[in-house]
Write an enzyme that holds these catalytic residues in place. Structure first.
Site, PDB file in Angstrom:
ATOM      1  N   GLU A 160     -30.114 -55.612   2.521  1.00 17.20           N
ATOM      2  CA  GLU A 160     -29.265 -54.713   1.724  1.00 17.20           C
ATOM      3  C   GLU A 160     -29.332 -54.982   0.221  1.00 17.20           C
ATOM      4  OE1 GLU A 160     -25.273 -54.013   2.975  1.00 17.20           O
ATOM      5  OE2 GLU A 160     -25.823 -53.824   5.076  1.00 17.20           O
ATOM      6  N   GLU A 340     -28.894 -53.937  11.657  1.00 17.14           N
ATOM      7  CA  GLU A 340     -27.471 -54.285  11.829  1.00 17.14           C
ATOM      8  C   GLU A 340     -26.695 -53.051  12.244  1.00 17.14           C
ATOM      9  OE1 GLU A 340     -25.333 -56.134   8.536  1.00 17.14           O
ATOM     10  OE2 GLU A 340     -27.036 -57.446   8.132  1.00 17.14           O
TER      11      GLU A 340
END
Ligand code: BGC
Length: 453
Positions: A160, A340
């Site tokens: 991220e 995720e």
């Protein structure tokens, strides 16, 4: 359909959130070790967390018991490179033993090189504002590849990037807790250079063919209804890409060599040659998504009162899984890996000694059914990594948001499988057939009105 036999059913963690041992065996502090005190909502630190550094063998045994096919973890950069130019053999040995334990029991390691724990020494030399950080990252990557690539095939360079750049430099809610949004384009450039340098070095040195990806922030925007206008608006909003917090900022640059304007101005041809290392898969961390009926902020951020959420107030939006997989595959042409997806609540041990978490089971069922729907429509999906294997330190939020399949008592380090762990074990063992136990799933409501197909 059934999920394919080689589907990578897994779970994910990150070094800072589970390892502890922050100053043991030659590790130096990361920005999270050094800067979290004073910023943590419950006063927690990363000193012990899940004590995984000392308990990894039992944790791998639990993964085996769950039937996991893959495990996504991150390597701590300051554990491997505690000072510029210095490689810490003890740090590498820890990860070596971990991947050996995993591969011994048939669990595919998915290794993340950067899950936000920048070495403090690099931060003191300018951190992501300094282009040298990309070079140090390349050296660190080379050491990890040399030590582990005979066992590791899947490499995730960055977790991220949009998340840590935005939270760290604009919102000030994550290390290094700064609020200087004007620096984000230049910082993004250095992070992208680090990705490119790492990808090149992995391809050059890996002892077996490497599968390289990033774990990009998922989300985006999805349509109010299934009609054409709604779909078009949502797709436009998803890929507007004019903000480092959006995944298109990263993916359009790295994968398509088509950077947004604010970034393009900073990139030379030589930069692009380094940055545009096409990944082998598209990694996506997907939790939630906004709906859109138009492109004004108000419309994008539409919220329904009383909608279903987890502890952060994150709304449940399972259809985001379907659109995210479908649209990203159409745009980037890469197989998708869900790196995720997970749900946090305040789980506790019930009077019967068990941890009952029906909401998490419902969350997983809904999201996985949408993933299956995308696969049915032809999207190649390599795997799904539930966040998280076990309860852990949720960054500045402390220990209260519990995302795990495994409950952790942070005083005693006792681990207990939650009901969702048993459920996931059955999902894996039946190649997803367990998800269809409810013949006619009732729509969720909230952000997902019952009229939405
Ligand atoms: C991060 C994890 C984090 C999770 C839940 C993701 O953005 O990669 O480290 O714990 O979200 O907030």
């Amino acid at each position: 359909m059934r999920f394919p036999k080689n589907f990578l059913w897994g779970a994910a963690t990150a070094a800072f959130q589970i390892e502890g041992a922050w100053d043991k065996d030659g590790k130096s502090p990361s920005i999270w070790d050094a800067l979290l005190p004073g910023h943590s909502k419950d006063g927690s630190t990363g000193a012990v967390t899940c004590d995984h550094y000392y308990r990894f063998r039992e944790d791998v045994a639990r993964m085996k018991e769950l039937g996991l096919k893959s495990y996504r973890f991150s390597v701590s950069w300051p554990r491997v490179m505690p000072a510029p130019g210095i490689i810490n053999q003890k740090g590498l040995d820890f990860y070596r033993t971990l991947v050996e334990e995993l591969t011994k029991v048939g669990i595919e390691p998915l290794l993340t090189l950067y899950h936000w724990d920048l070495p403090m020494w690099a931060y003191e030399k300018g951190g992501w504002e300094n282009e040298d950080t990309a070079r140090w990252f390349e050296e660190y990557t080379a050491a990890v590849v040399d030590a582990l690539s005979d066992k590791v095939r899947y490499w995730i360079t960055f977790n991220e990037p949009g998340g840590f750049v935005t939270a760290g430099y604009k919102l000030g809610s994550h290390a290094p807790f700064r609020q200087e949004p004007e620096k984000m384009p230049a910082i993004s450039r250095n992070v992208m250079l680090a990705h490119g340098r790492a990808a090149k070095v992995i391809r050059a040195l890996a002892k077996q063919p490497a599968q390289i990806g990033l774990a990009l922030d998922g989300g985006g925007v999805y349509p109010m209804t299934g009609d054409e206008d709604s779909l078009r608006l949502a797709r436009e909003a998803t890929y507007a890409g004019n903000d480092p917090g959006s995944f298109a900022w990263w993916a359009d640059t790295i994968i398509l060599n088509c950077p947004p304007k604010a970034l393009a101005a900073l990139l030379s041809d030589a930069d692009r040659d380094i940055i545009c290392q096409k990944p082998d898969f598209y990694g996506s961390n997907l939790y939630q998504c906004n709906q859109v009926s138009g492109l004004t902020d108000e419309e994008v951020l539409r919220r329904h009162p009383g909608l279903p959420t987890g502890v952060f107030g994150l709304p449940l939006t399972p259809k985001a899984m379907y659109y995210c997989a479908k649209w990203n595959y159409a745009r980037y042409g890469l197989p998708v890996m869900m790196t995720e997806n997970g749900f946090a609540q305040r789980d506790w041990v019930c009077v019967d000694g068990k941890v009952h978490d029906p909401q998490r089971i419902d969350f997983m069922t809904r999201y996985l059914l949408e993933l299956e729907r995308a696969m049915d429509e032809g999207v190649p999906v390599l795997g799904y990594q539930y966040w998280s294997l076990m309860d852990n330190l949720e960054w500045s939020e402390g220990f209260y948001p519990r995302f795990g399949l495994i409950y952790v008592d942070f005083e005693t380090q006792e681990r207990i499988f939650k009901d969702s762990a048993d459920f996931y074990r059955e999902v894996i063992a039946t190649d997803g057939a367990r998800l269809h136990q409810t013949a006619d799933p009732v729509p969720l409501g909230g952000l997902e009105p019952r009229t939405h197909s």
